[in-house]
Design a protein around this motif. Structure first.
Motif, PDB file in Angstrom:
ATOM      1  N   THR A 234      28.656 -33.768  43.494  1.00  0.00           N
ATOM      2  CA  THR A 234      27.713 -33.026  43.473  1.00  0.00           C
ATOM      3  C   THR A 234      26.461 -33.449  43.181  1.00  0.00           C
ATOM      4  N   GLY A 235      26.277 -34.647  42.538  1.00  0.00           N
ATOM      5  CA  GLY A 235      25.138 -35.472  42.218  1.00  0.00           C
ATOM      6  C   GLY A 235      24.485 -35.318  40.919  1.00  0.00           C
ATOM      7  N   ILE A 236      25.374 -34.222  40.034  1.00  0.00           N
ATOM      8  CA  ILE A 236      24.707 -33.770  38.788  1.00  0.00           C
ATOM      9  C   ILE A 236      24.826 -35.199  37.901  1.00  0.00           C
ATOM     10  N   SER A 237      25.894 -35.902  38.250  1.00  0.00           N
ATOM     11  CA  SER A 237      26.055 -37.217  37.287  1.00  0.00           C
ATOM     12  C   SER A 237      24.902 -38.135  37.408  1.00  0.00           C
ATOM     13  N   GLY A 238      24.320 -38.243  38.699  1.00  0.00           N
ATOM     14  CA  GLY A 238      23.134 -39.123  39.095  1.00  0.00           C
ATOM     15  C   GLY A 238      21.970 -38.400  38.375  1.00  0.00           C
ATOM     16  N   LEU A 239      21.832 -37.370  38.331  1.00  0.00           N
ATOM     17  CA  LEU A 239      20.711 -36.575  37.522  1.00  0.00           C
ATOM     18  C   LEU A 239      20.835 -36.815  35.980  1.00  0.00           C
ATOM     19  N   ILE A 240      21.970 -36.892  35.536  1.00  0.00           N
ATOM     20  CA  ILE A 240      22.032 -36.865  34.022  1.00  0.00           C
ATOM     21  C   ILE A 240      21.898 -38.684  33.667  1.00  0.00           C
ATOM     22  N   THR A 241      22.522 -39.200  34.480  1.00  0.00           N
ATOM     23  CA  THR A 241      22.402 -40.859  34.316  1.00  0.00           C
ATOM     24  C   THR A 241      20.861 -41.267  34.496  1.00  0.00           C
ATOM     25  N   GLY A 242      20.298 -40.790  35.248  1.00  0.00           N
ATOM     26  CA  GLY A 242      18.837 -41.046  35.638  1.00  0.00           C
ATOM     27  C   GLY A 242      17.956 -40.470  34.550  1.00  0.00           C
ATOM     28  N   SER A 243      18.426 -39.608  33.413  1.00  0.00           N
ATOM     29  CA  SER A 243      17.593 -38.916  32.449  1.00  0.00           C
ATOM     30  C   SER A 243      17.783 -39.657  31.285  1.00  0.00           C
ATOM     31  N   PRO A 244      16.911 -39.288  30.174  1.00  0.00           N
ATOM     32  CA  PRO A 244      16.883 -40.028  29.000  1.00  0.00           C
ATOM     33  C   PRO A 244      18.280 -39.754  28.288  1.00  0.00           C
ATOM     34  N   ALA A 245      18.966 -38.687  28.630  1.00  0.00           N
ATOM     35  CA  ALA A 245      20.262 -38.409  28.232  1.00  0.00           C
ATOM     36  C   ALA A 245      21.287 -39.344  28.629  1.00  0.00           C
ATOM     37  N   GLY A 246      21.129 -40.034  29.827  1.00  0.00           N
ATOM     38  CA  GLY A 246      21.944 -40.768  30.559  1.00  0.00           C
ATOM     39  C   GLY A 246      22.664 -41.838  29.442  1.00  0.00           C
ATOM     40  N   THR A 247      21.980 -42.512  28.994  1.00  0.00           N
ATOM     41  CA  THR A 247      22.534 -43.539  28.032  1.00  0.00           C
ATOM     42  C   THR A 247      23.182 -43.115  26.930  1.00  0.00           C
ATOM     43  N   ILE A 248      23.015 -42.072  26.349  1.00  0.00           N
ATOM     44  CA  ILE A 248      23.519 -41.471  25.398  1.00  0.00           C
ATOM     45  C   ILE A 248      25.131 -41.103  25.920  1.00  0.00           C
ATOM     46  N   VAL A 249      25.286 -40.282  26.939  1.00  0.00           N
ATOM     47  CA  VAL A 249      26.455 -39.740  27.712  1.00  0.00           C
ATOM     48  C   VAL A 249      27.113 -40.695  28.053  1.00  0.00           C
ATOM     49  N   ASN A 250      26.701 -42.055  28.548  1.00  0.00           N
ATOM     50  CA  ASN A 250      27.673 -43.285  28.909  1.00  0.00           C
ATOM     51  C   ASN A 250      28.111 -43.797  27.509  1.00  0.00           C
ATOM     52  N   THR A 251      27.263 -43.876  26.604  1.00  0.00           N
ATOM     53  CA  THR A 251      27.672 -44.493  25.450  1.00  0.00           C
ATOM     54  C   THR A 251      28.847 -43.561  24.809  1.00  0.00           C
ATOM     55  N   LEU A 252      28.669 -42.521  24.947  1.00  0.00           N
ATOM     56  CA  LEU A 252      29.863 -41.627  24.193  1.00  0.00           C
ATOM     57  C   LEU A 252      31.055 -41.706  24.805  1.00  0.00           C
ATOM     58  N   LEU A 253      30.882 -41.798  26.306  1.00  0.00           N
ATOM     59  CA  LEU A 253      32.277 -41.955  27.308  1.00  0.00           C
ATOM     60  C   LEU A 253      32.721 -43.302  26.869  1.00  0.00           C
ATOM     61  N   SER A 254      31.965 -44.397  26.931  1.00  0.00           N
ATOM     62  CA  SER A 254      32.428 -45.633  26.599  1.00  0.00           C
ATOM     63  C   SER A 254      33.417 -45.541  25.215  1.00  0.00           C
ATOM     64  N   PHE A 255      32.604 -45.368  24.204  1.00  0.00           N
ATOM     65  CA  PHE A 255      33.058 -45.167  22.956  1.00  0.00           C
ATOM     66  C   PHE A 255      34.261 -44.632  22.577  1.00  0.00           C
ATOM     67  N   ILE A 256      34.492 -43.240  23.337  1.00  0.00           N
ATOM     68  CA  ILE A 256      35.877 -42.608  23.247  1.00  0.00           C
ATOM     69  C   ILE A 256      36.861 -43.229  24.126  1.00  0.00           C
ATOM     70  N   SER A 257      36.473 -43.894  25.217  1.00  0.00           N
ATOM     71  CA  SER A 257      37.506 -44.398  25.915  1.00  0.00           C
ATOM     72  C   SER A 257      37.991 -45.691  25.496  1.00  0.00           C
ATOM     73  N   ALA A 258      37.227 -46.533  24.636  1.00  0.00           N
ATOM     74  CA  ALA A 258      37.427 -47.786  24.010  1.00  0.00           C
ATOM     75  C   ALA A 258      38.764 -48.411  23.414  1.00  0.00           C
ATOM     76  N   PRO A 259      39.405 -46.940  22.576  1.00  0.00           N
ATOM     77  CA  PRO A 259      40.502 -47.479  21.933  1.00  0.00           C
ATOM     78  C   PRO A 259      42.001 -47.048  23.128  1.00  0.00           C
ATOM     79  N   THR A 260      41.805 -46.644  24.288  1.00  0.00           N
ATOM     80  CA  THR A 260      42.741 -46.161  25.088  1.00  0.00           C
ATOM     81  C   THR A 260      43.771 -47.223  25.531  1.00  0.00           C
ATOM     82  N   SER A 261      43.056 -48.629  25.910  1.00  0.00           N
ATOM     83  CA  SER A 261      44.162 -49.445  26.273  1.00  0.00           C
ATOM     84  C   SER A 261      45.019 -50.052  25.047  1.00  0.00           C
ATOM     85  N   VAL A 262      44.312 -50.135  24.027  1.00  0.00           N
ATOM     86  CA  VAL A 262      45.246 -50.643  22.644  1.00  0.00           C
ATOM     87  C   VAL A 262      46.036 -49.744  22.303  1.00  0.00           C
ATOM     88  N   LEU A 263      45.981 -48.298  22.468  1.00  0.00           N
ATOM     89  CA  LEU A 263      46.932 -47.338  22.157  1.00  0.00           C
ATOM     90  C   LEU A 263      47.976 -47.325  23.165  1.00  0.00           C
TER      91      LEU A 263
END
Length: 308
Positions: free
Chosen positions: A177-206
């Motif tokens: 729907t393009g909502i992700s583009g609006l989010i990542t292009g906003s000041p909140a984009g960095t925060i959202v991607n950082t949170l997603l990366s942080f939560i995803s990080a342990p997945t491979s190890v576990l």
């Protein structure tokens, strides 16, 4: 070059061995493993899938790849039914072990190690068809081999209550729907991607620790298990070369997508088979085959790491 390969391969092997050590020494109990798998399935994996499809680029290519992958695994299931006697007397579930792939619990983790979690949307584009097949044709076949019919209503219930699938659907919604583009292009984009990366990080190890923990093959099952694993590799080999020659006739096929296809066709069959099968007489054969397929998958992963 050797150092770069070791940087990718050694952590995978180390986590796999660590899982075996955890079982051998009792550091991790069966109950503890079940808890880890619940965390992976209900938290980490849905976030990984959401993130992948949240950042995916949506176009006609995804639809074409999805359709081709879906029907490719349908062909693999048919070939498994034709060749099932090769695993006799453990042939009831053999066709399921030569089709579909464990994209969620292994594919995204391995692809992320090769190309970075920020590029897992390439794997997501090829895994979409596999995921849809897993919850339709694959699950229907599993129930049929158990001697039961699964209704459309029951299929939908299983799919819509599956958290990784929900995470994938939400990611597709935001991305398409393009909502992700609006989010990542906003000041909140960095925060959202950082949170997603942080939560995803342990997945491979576990995931790799759980795979190592569950590795087990009995000597009396060695022949049917190895035959099933080799048949799967042969079928996946044909599917991969079919895809890389068929798809370019209709769409552009970037190198990252080619590697995503290659990785997917080296993965083991879905780990959900023992969870859903009701006839437990062949449970040991199924589990042992998944273990061997997983080890072969890690070996082939090391080969792919050398190639790239």
């Amino acid at each position: 070059m050797i150092a770069s390969i070791l940087n990718i391969v050694l952590p995978v092997l180390l986590m796999f061995v660590l899982g075996m050590v955890c079982k051998k020494t009792g550091i991790l109990s069966e109950a503890g493993l079940a808890g880890i798998k619940n965390i992976i399935s209900n938290i980490f994996l849905p976030v990984v899938l959401f993130s992948a499809f949240f950042n995916a680029r949506y176009n006609l290519n995804i639809l074409v790849i999805c359709i081709c992958v879906y029907f490719g695994f349908g062909i693999a299931l048919g070939l498994g039914i034709l060749l099932r006697k090769a695993a006799s007397p453990f042939d009831r579930y053999m066709p399921l072990l030569v089709t579909s792939a464990e994209g969620g619990m292994l594919g995204y983790a391995l692809y992320g190690l090769l190309f970075g979690n920020e590029n897992t949307f390439y794997f997501a584009t090829v895994d979409l068809g596999q995921t849809l097949f897993a919850y339709t044709g694959f699950l229907t076949a599993l129930k049929a081999f158990d001697g039961k019919n699964i209704s459309l209503k029951e299929s939908l219930r299983v799919v819509m209550t599956n958290r990784p699938f929900i995470g994938m659907c939400l990611g597709i919604f935001f991305g398409a729907t393009g909502i992700s583009g609006l989010i990542t292009g906003s000041p909140a984009g960095t925060i959202v991607n950082t949170l997603l990366s942080f939560i995803s990080a342990p997945t491979s190890v576990l995931i790799l620790i759980t795979v190592g923990y569950e590795f087990k093959v009995s000597k009396n099952l060695l022949k049917p298990v190895l035959l099933t694993a080799l048949i799967r590799l042969a079928i996946m080999f044909v599917l991969y070369f079919g895809m890389i020659h068929l798809l370019p006739l209709f769409i552009d096929l970037p190198i990252n997508t080619r590697f995503a296809l290659l990785l997917m066709y080296t993965l083991p069959a879905p780990f959900i088979i023992p969870l859903f099968m009701e006839n437990k007489s062949q449970w040991e054969y199924v589990s042992a085959t998944l273990s061997v397929q997983t080890v072969l998958s890690l070996v082939l992963f090391a080969f792919i790491a050398v190639v790239i």
